[in-house]
Write a protein that holds these residues in place. Sequence first.
Motif: not given
Length: 341
Positions: A212-216, A252-258
């Motif tokens: 998982v790659v988390a992106i702010d 898996i790219l997780v785009i956080s804080k939607r």
Amino acid sequence: MSGSASCSKADCTIAATGKCLEAHPDPQECPFFATTSAEPEPAVALVTPIEPDQPDEPTPSAGRVFHAGMELGFEDAISLSRAKYVHLVPVLGATDAGKTCVLVSLYLLAVNRMLARFRFAGSQTLLGFEHRARGLRKWPSGELPDQFVDHTILGEDRVPSFVHLAFDDLSRKTHRREFLFTDLPGEWTTDLINRLETAKRFSFLARADAVVVAIDGKRLADPETRQQEVMQAEHLIQRLKQTGMPVHCKAILVISKRDESEISLLPYVESIRNLASELGFALNAIETAAISRDPNRIPNGLGIEELLQTIVAAPESVAQQSRGDKSGRAMSRFTKSGRSK
Ligand SMILES: Nc1nc2c(ncn2[C@@H]2O[C@H](COP(=O)(O)OP(=O)(O)OP(=O)(O)O)[C@@H](O)[C@H]2O)c(=O)[nH]1
Ligand SMILES: [Mg+2]
């Protein structure tokens, strides 16, 4: 020293959360609840009422062991994954990207029975989750603080540690799934991008099922910081390739804080997706709101169950999903009662 509390009801987490699954305001009134004397107990068993002739697989009445661990060390993780199949999932991303909140949200959705497909079946790192979640006890109502959880700090700063979750996958009859996630400080990711010599810390990547790659998402939504976020994610994916992340491993790219953005941010990660595909990875992008500041517009836990589903999905279906989810549609939505909207 006070006595310890235990419950024989399957899925009840009262030992860790203080909440009675049967909704008794006083747990002493619950027929499944029992307190034991103040005798010192081994630290590992908060609840140990397994019926002797119960099958290993879950049944509505089966109790289970709750472990008191904060985290599992590398060796513990390896021995657990030798004993049974475990999905090993490193979670990477810069400081404040939202990595820990995603894990805490998954835990809270699980123990509050708000996942549609997965039922919480225990954790060997319950205290670790509770410790991380303590700033969120007002969730899902009430005003949230600016910082929900503490910056992650590792006890031993050169070796990774893992948090553990077990679920019953309700889409498959009596199918237990176990997960080990890393919860690493963001510096591990920025060091990996900037200094190749730190790559040896990531030897566990070779065994990972998904990364998982988390992106702010807040920074991705802001035109001032967007390009920097995109470039950082691209550098990270290039580095993961150099570090030996196998191509069969899902990215898996997780785009956080939607919840911090008015619009879907999926269009902004197209170049990341294209780069991953050039490097041989089928990258799946998921927008998440681990904890929403505006739950009426963007529900708490948005995208978190989809993340779990993507981790366990067969590689081909992930690739298909990856090609098909470019429309920016909303992901899994859950109400407080746990039903899909
Ligand atoms: N609005 C909103 N803010 C979030 C969300 N998830 C995280 N945040 C904010 O981002 C901060 C950092 O989140 P963490 O999960 O601690 O970030 P991290 O990637 O684990 O950071 P490090 O441990 O420092 O590497 C939190 O304290 C919140 O303020 C979310 O879903 N919505
Ligand atoms: Mg963290």
